[in-house]
Design a protein around this motif. Structure first.
Motif, short mmCIF file in Angstrom:
data_model
loop_
_atom_site.label_atom_id
_atom_site.label_comp_id
_atom_site.label_asym_id
_atom_site.label_seq_id
_atom_site.Cartn_x
_atom_site.Cartn_y
_atom_site.Cartn_z
N SER A 8 -71.61 -38.52 29.73
CA SER A 8 -70.45 -39.01 30.48
C SER A 8 -70.40 -38.43 31.89
O SER A 8 -70.07 -39.12 32.85
CB SER A 8 -69.15 -38.69 29.74
OG SER A 8 -69.02 -39.49 28.60
N ARG A 9 -70.72 -37.15 32.00
CA ARG A 9 -70.59 -36.51 33.30
C ARG A 9 -71.47 -37.17 34.37
O ARG A 9 -70.96 -37.56 35.44
CB ARG A 9 -70.89 -35.02 33.19
CG ARG A 9 -70.67 -34.24 34.48
CD ARG A 9 -70.78 -32.75 34.26
NE ARG A 9 -70.54 -32.01 35.49
CZ ARG A 9 -70.52 -30.69 35.55
NH1 ARG A 9 -70.72 -29.97 34.46
NH2 ARG A 9 -70.30 -30.08 36.70
N GLY A 24 -59.30 -37.48 21.44
CA GLY A 24 -59.17 -36.79 22.72
C GLY A 24 -60.15 -37.33 23.76
O GLY A 24 -59.79 -37.50 24.93
N LEU A 25 -61.37 -37.62 23.34
CA LEU A 25 -62.36 -38.17 24.27
C LEU A 25 -61.97 -39.57 24.75
O LEU A 25 -62.23 -39.92 25.89
CB LEU A 25 -63.73 -38.20 23.60
CG LEU A 25 -64.39 -36.83 23.38
CD1 LEU A 25 -65.58 -36.95 22.42
CD2 LEU A 25 -64.83 -36.22 24.71
N GLU A 63 -58.08 -41.99 31.09
CA GLU A 63 -57.59 -41.30 32.28
C GLU A 63 -58.60 -41.38 33.42
O GLU A 63 -58.21 -41.42 34.59
CB GLU A 63 -57.29 -39.83 31.95
CG GLU A 63 -56.09 -39.65 31.03
CD GLU A 63 -55.97 -38.24 30.49
OE1 GLU A 63 -56.85 -37.40 30.84
OE2 GLU A 63 -55.02 -37.96 29.74
N GLN A 64 -59.89 -41.40 33.08
CA GLN A 64 -60.94 -41.45 34.10
C GLN A 64 -60.93 -42.77 34.85
O GLN A 64 -61.11 -42.81 36.07
CB GLN A 64 -62.30 -41.24 33.43
CG GLN A 64 -63.48 -41.18 34.39
CD GLN A 64 -63.58 -39.87 35.14
OE1 GLN A 64 -63.19 -38.82 34.62
NE2 GLN A 64 -64.10 -39.91 36.36
N GLU A 96 -58.84 -40.59 25.10
CA GLU A 96 -57.78 -40.36 26.08
C GLU A 96 -58.36 -39.99 27.44
O GLU A 96 -57.91 -40.48 28.49
CB GLU A 96 -56.85 -39.24 25.59
CG GLU A 96 -56.00 -39.62 24.39
CD GLU A 96 -55.16 -38.46 23.88
OE1 GLU A 96 -55.37 -37.32 24.36
OE2 GLU A 96 -54.30 -38.68 23.01
N GLN A 97 -59.40 -39.14 27.43
CA GLN A 97 -60.04 -38.75 28.69
C GLN A 97 -60.68 -39.95 29.37
O GLN A 97 -60.65 -40.07 30.60
CB GLN A 97 -61.09 -37.68 28.42
CG GLN A 97 -60.52 -36.34 27.97
CD GLN A 97 -61.61 -35.35 27.60
OE1 GLN A 97 -62.75 -35.43 28.07
NE2 GLN A 97 -61.28 -34.40 26.73
#
Length: 230
Positions: free
Chosen positions: A88-89, A125-126, A132-133, A128-129
């Motif tokens: 992802s990064r 949680g991932l 948000e991204q 949700e991230q």
């Protein structure tokens, strides 16, 4: 109109590559044009099972990652990107620094972010991230992998589920395939078509039947969101 499909979930072992293989087989069976890219440098599943359609790619090399947009521009087709764990990064950096979503809009290209999840809290949680991204400009598909979890009640009650609804992100299910049958498919290096139909591929009648039923159930899920897939 081309579509770029990023098949992710960030965690290892949630079924990203299985979903990518199913999408590839779905496009083949529907006679839809597509190209696939595999980001796993060690043991890429798409390169192994659908080598004729797949190109290896390194997302941390921008000039290499640029192939994704070039593939979407060369003709109207679906571009499948099987994202290995922990990619992802570099992906988000490439998307952000090049304003990929803005460029895709200008060029009439759709961008779809798939999130394959198990029933663990970290998958929630991932997700949700991810929301948000990219709160706008992309579309999403959330995939509950029933082969990696049976109780998704925590997800259904989560903020991530509310966000998916607000973003009009479809939530589909990936049915479970009998584990022993899946091992035979993988050990035989078989495409899903070969596993279901090739009597000389090494699978018995009932294993082939299980693959057929599993694919049929999954295709119904894909058909329900067909506008996102083609």
């Amino acid at each position: 109109m081309s579509q770029i499909h990023f098949i992710g979930g960030e965690k290892g072992g949630v079924g990203k590559s299985v979903l990518s293989r199913l999408l590839a087989q779905y496009y083949i069976d529907q006679d839809l044009s597509f190209r696939a890219f595999d980001t796993d440098r060690s043991h890429g599943a798409m390169l192994r099972f659908y080598a004729g359609y797949t190109t290896p790619i390194a997302l941390d090399d921008f000039s290499n990652a640029d192939q994704l947009m070039e593939a979407a521009l060369e003709q109207d087709q679906n571009v499948l990107v099987d994202l290995a764990a922990q990619t992802s990064r570099p992906l988000f950096q490439w998307m952000d620094e090049n304003d990929l979503l803005g460029l895709a809009t200008e060029q009439g290209i759709g961008v779809i972010l798939w999130h394959v999840m198990d029933d663990g809290v970290d998958s929630i949680g991932l997700l949700e991230q991810l929301f948000e991204q990219f709160p706008s400009g992309a579309r999403y598909v959330v995939v509950k992998n029933l082969g990696r979890g049976k109780d998704f009640s925590n997800f259904e009650a989560s903020r991530a589920r509310e966000s998916a609804t607000a973003l009009a992100a479809p939530v589909i299910e990936l049915p479970e395939l009998h584990a022993a049958t899946m091992r035979k498919v993988d050990h035989g290096n078989l495409s899903f078509w070969a596993a279901a139909n090739n009597t000389e591929a090494g699978l018995g009648l009932m294993d082939r039947q299980r693959v057929k039923v599993w694919m049929r159930k999954t295709y119904r899920q894909f058909d329900a969101i067909a506008e996102s897939l083609a």
